[in-house]
Design a protein around this motif. Structure first.
Motif, PDB file in Angstrom:
ATOM      1  N   LYS A 205       0.826  -1.225   0.000  1.00 15.72           N
ATOM      2  CA  LYS A 205       0.000   0.000   0.000  1.00 15.72           C
ATOM      3  C   LYS A 205       0.853   1.265   0.000  1.00 15.72           C
ATOM      4  N   VAL A 206       2.146   1.132   0.299  1.00 13.56           N
ATOM      5  CA  VAL A 206       3.066   2.273   0.257  1.00 13.56           C
ATOM      6  C   VAL A 206       4.154   1.952  -0.760  1.00 13.56           C
ATOM      7  N   ARG A 207       4.353   2.894  -1.694  1.00 10.18           N
ATOM      8  CA  ARG A 207       5.321   2.669  -2.771  1.00 10.18           C
ATOM      9  C   ARG A 207       6.253   3.875  -2.873  1.00 10.18           C
ATOM     10  N   VAL A 208       7.543   3.585  -2.860  1.00  8.13           N
ATOM     11  CA  VAL A 208       8.556   4.634  -3.036  1.00  8.13           C
ATOM     12  C   VAL A 208       9.200   4.425  -4.396  1.00  8.13           C
ATOM     13  N   SER A 209       9.292   5.478  -5.191  1.00  5.57           N
ATOM     14  CA  SER A 209       9.934   5.352  -6.509  1.00  5.57           C
ATOM     15  C   SER A 209      10.992   6.428  -6.686  1.00  5.57           C
ATOM     16  N   GLY A 210      11.843   6.218  -7.684  1.00  9.35           N
ATOM     17  CA  GLY A 210      12.959   7.126  -7.950  1.00  9.35           C
ATOM     18  C   GLY A 210      14.302   6.441  -7.780  1.00  9.35           C
ATOM     19  N   MET A 211      14.247   5.119  -7.476  1.00  4.02           N
ATOM     20  CA  MET A 211      15.495   4.371  -7.261  1.00  4.02           C
ATOM     21  C   MET A 211      15.703   3.253  -8.285  1.00  4.02           C
ATOM     22  N   THR A 234       8.594  -1.509  -1.913  1.00  2.00           N
ATOM     23  CA  THR A 234       7.484  -1.757  -0.991  1.00  2.00           C
ATOM     24  C   THR A 234       8.053  -2.459   0.243  1.00  2.00           C
ATOM     25  N   VAL A 235       7.252  -2.523   1.295  1.00  2.00           N
ATOM     26  CA  VAL A 235       7.738  -3.042   2.581  1.00  2.00           C
ATOM     27  C   VAL A 235       6.929  -4.255   2.989  1.00  2.00           C
ATOM     28  N   SER A 236       7.629  -5.398   3.158  1.00  2.00           N
ATOM     29  CA  SER A 236       6.961  -6.611   3.671  1.00  2.00           C
ATOM     30  C   SER A 236       7.835  -7.310   4.717  1.00  2.00           C
ATOM     31  N   GLN A 237       8.926  -6.642   5.089  1.00  2.00           N
ATOM     32  CA  GLN A 237       9.856  -7.127   6.122  1.00  2.00           C
ATOM     33  C   GLN A 237      10.748  -5.938   6.465  1.00  2.00           C
ATOM     34  N   GLU A 238      11.718  -6.145   7.365  1.00  7.65           N
ATOM     35  CA  GLU A 238      12.626  -5.046   7.698  1.00  7.65           C
ATOM     36  C   GLU A 238      13.342  -4.553   6.436  1.00  7.65           C
ATOM     37  N   VAL A 239      13.363  -3.247   6.255  1.00 11.16           N
ATOM     38  CA  VAL A 239      14.044  -2.623   5.114  1.00 11.16           C
ATOM     39  C   VAL A 239      15.022  -1.590   5.672  1.00 11.16           C
ATOM     40  N   ASP A 240      16.289  -1.672   5.253  1.00 14.42           N
ATOM     41  CA  ASP A 240      17.299  -0.700   5.674  1.00 14.42           C
ATOM     42  C   ASP A 240      18.350  -0.641   4.567  1.00 14.42           C
ATOM     43  N   ARG A 241      18.165   0.302   3.656  1.00 18.38           N
ATOM     44  CA  ARG A 241      18.988   0.340   2.445  1.00 18.38           C
ATOM     45  C   ARG A 241      19.536   1.739   2.218  1.00 18.38           C
ATOM     46  N   VAL A 242      20.792   1.789   1.765  1.00 18.30           N
ATOM     47  CA  VAL A 242      21.426   3.058   1.386  1.00 18.30           C
ATOM     48  C   VAL A 242      21.519   3.081  -0.136  1.00 18.30           C
ATOM     49  N   THR A 270      23.947  17.878  -3.280  1.00 16.50           N
ATOM     50  CA  THR A 270      24.947  17.649  -2.242  1.00 16.50           C
ATOM     51  C   THR A 270      24.540  16.505  -1.300  1.00 16.50           C
ATOM     52  N   PHE A 271      23.250  16.171  -1.261  1.00 14.56           N
ATOM     53  CA  PHE A 271      22.801  14.959  -0.563  1.00 14.56           C
ATOM     54  C   PHE A 271      22.718  13.851  -1.620  1.00 14.56           C
ATOM     55  N   SER A 272      23.797  13.091  -1.785  1.00 18.03           N
ATOM     56  CA  SER A 272      23.911  12.187  -2.936  1.00 18.03           C
ATOM     57  C   SER A 272      23.292  10.812  -2.706  1.00 18.03           C
ATOM     58  N   GLU A 273      22.928  10.485  -1.439  1.00 24.46           N
ATOM     59  CA  GLU A 273      22.331   9.175  -1.151  1.00 24.46           C
ATOM     60  C   GLU A 273      20.943   9.346  -0.533  1.00 24.46           C
ATOM     61  N   THR A 274      20.194   8.255  -0.550  1.00 21.96           N
ATOM     62  CA  THR A 274      18.897   8.236   0.140  1.00 21.96           C
ATOM     63  C   THR A 274      18.753   6.889   0.834  1.00 21.96           C
ATOM     64  N   CYS A 300      10.639   5.664   6.535  1.00 19.02           N
ATOM     65  CA  CYS A 300      11.658   6.710   6.470  1.00 19.02           C
ATOM     66  C   CYS A 300      12.258   6.738   5.069  1.00 19.02           C
ATOM     67  N   VAL A 301      12.259   7.928   4.464  1.00 22.13           N
ATOM     68  CA  VAL A 301      12.986   8.185   3.216  1.00 22.13           C
ATOM     69  C   VAL A 301      13.905   9.352   3.549  1.00 22.13           C
ATOM     70  N   GLU A 302      15.209   9.070   3.637  1.00 19.57           N
ATOM     71  CA  GLU A 302      16.164   9.963   4.297  1.00 19.57           C
ATOM     72  C   GLU A 302      17.250  10.392   3.312  1.00 19.57           C
ATOM     73  N   VAL A 303      17.214  11.651   2.906  1.00 22.17           N
ATOM     74  CA  VAL A 303      18.274  12.136   2.010  1.00 22.17           C
ATOM     75  C   VAL A 303      19.505  12.465   2.844  1.00 22.17           C
ATOM     76  N   GLY A 304      20.684  12.141   2.293  1.00 26.12           N
ATOM     77  CA  GLY A 304      21.881  12.384   3.085  1.00 26.12           C
ATOM     78  C   GLY A 304      23.155  12.264   2.275  1.00 26.12           C
ATOM     79  N   LYS A 305      24.250  12.562   2.955  1.00 30.50           N
ATOM     80  CA  LYS A 305      25.597  12.387   2.412  1.00 30.50           C
ATOM     81  C   LYS A 305      26.293  11.471   3.404  1.00 30.50           C
TER      82      LYS A 305
END
Length: 332
Positions: A205-211, A234-242, A270-274, A300-305
């Motif tokens: 039900k939640v979709r993140v795109s752009g990757m 999409t999320v169906s288990q623990e997700v932790d990705r750079v 300047t924030f090259s990762e998410t 969490c969708v986290e922009v960062g360097k």
């Protein structure tokens, strides 16, 4: 002499505050504890949007557009300044994750920041769907953190952080400026740890795109390097990705019954990762400041360097940020 807790930069800052233009009281309301600013609510002149920010960590805990909350805040979040706030947009500096500093995600998110004020401005606001730009009234709010005894006990360098938050009727811009006022080079990583509120993250039900086609490090698989072949995360288990070099404009779509809401997330170059993160069931159980069902209502969708540190020379500054665009709920 100057109190050891305050550096010269902070004394100047206090002087500046005393003589700076008065805050725009019609747009801001302050909550104070023991005479100190505890939290601040900033409301757009149109009344269509507002945000709340705490002095602790300069953490934005709420962003409401047309009556709809966009950020997740744990029901068990600790808001008294004794711990980083679980939810909203915590600021990660000068270290992402674990590292040389004996504090996960550094110290910026749980030190007390100074409020510099809020002013009304006119700014170009873009429609992310069409690219059309129009001039709109915005409110610009600024907070600042300079090195103090607590920060220097963890990281010896002098620094000045300035956090700018720009609110329009439909957008929230959050931008971090890092200055090196010292005589030594320092390096750091930084990230905006944004928790978005969703109705139910499960069952696609939640979709993140752009990757799509992006390489990413999968922390759940011991930092295995993978490639995003699907259009949507999409999320169906623990997700932790750079994610390395995702699109500059990413999309978060959250479905609810017969409608869906969309937030566009635009990162500065300047924030090259998410980072995309959801702790899922077991990890949530280990968090004292998160309700057991909390993972269902957040992503969490986290922009960062964070992959390669920024190397900042003396008397240099570095700036990075994001723009969040809220669009009206659409019928599916």
């Amino acid at each position: 002499g100057i109190n050891a807790e305050y550096g010269a930069a902070e004394i100047l800052l206090l002087f500046f505050r005393q003589f700076s233009p008065k805050n725009m009281d019609q747009f801001t309301s302050e909550s104070r504890v023991d005479g100190r600013l505890h939290s601040l609510k900033v409301e757009h002149p149109s009344k269509a949007a507002h945000f709340t920010i705490y002095s602790c960590g300069a953490t934005i805990t709420s962003w409401v557009v047309n009556g709809e909350e966009k950020l997740f805040l744990s029901k068990k979040a600790i808001l008294d300044g004794t711990k980083a706030i679980r939810g909203g947009i915590p600021l990660v500096f000068p270290q992402f994750g674990a590292g040389k500093i004996p504090k996960q995600h550094g110290f910026a998110r749980d030190l007390d920041w100074s409020y510099l004020g809020t002013e009304q401005q006119t700014a170009d606001v873009k429609d992310p769907k069409t690219g059309a730009v129009e001039q709109q009234k915005v409110l610009l709010t600024q907070f600042r953190l300079v090195d103090n005894e607590r920060s220097r006990s963890l990281w010896s360098y002098p620094f000045i952080l300035t956090y700018q938050i720009q609110l329009s009727q439909t957008t929230l811009v959050t931008r971090l400026r890092v200055e090196n006022p010292g005589t030594e080079v320092f390096e750091f990583t930084a990230l905006l740890h944004t928790y978005f509120l969703v109705n139910d993250v499960r069952d696609g039900k939640v979709r993140v795109s752009g990757m799509k086609n992006c390489d990413y490090f999968d922390k759940v698989q011991n930092m295995k390097l993978c490639n995003q072949t699907d259009e949507f995360i999409t999320v169906s288990q623990e997700v932790d990705r750079v994610y390395l070099k995702p699109a500059s404009l990413m999309t978060l779509v959250s479905s609810k019954e017969a409608s869906h809401s969309t937030i566009f997330i635009e990162r500065d170059d300047t924030f090259s990762e998410t980072v995309v993160w959801n702790p899922w069931i077991e990890k949530t159980k280990t968090m004292g400041d998160m309700e057991p069902e909390g993972y269902i209502h957040m992503i969490c969708v986290e922009v960062g360097k964070v992959q390669e540190p920024v190397i900042l020379l003396p008397n240099q500054a570095w700036t990075a940020g994001q723009t969040l665009y809220s669009t009206d709920d659409s019928r599916l």
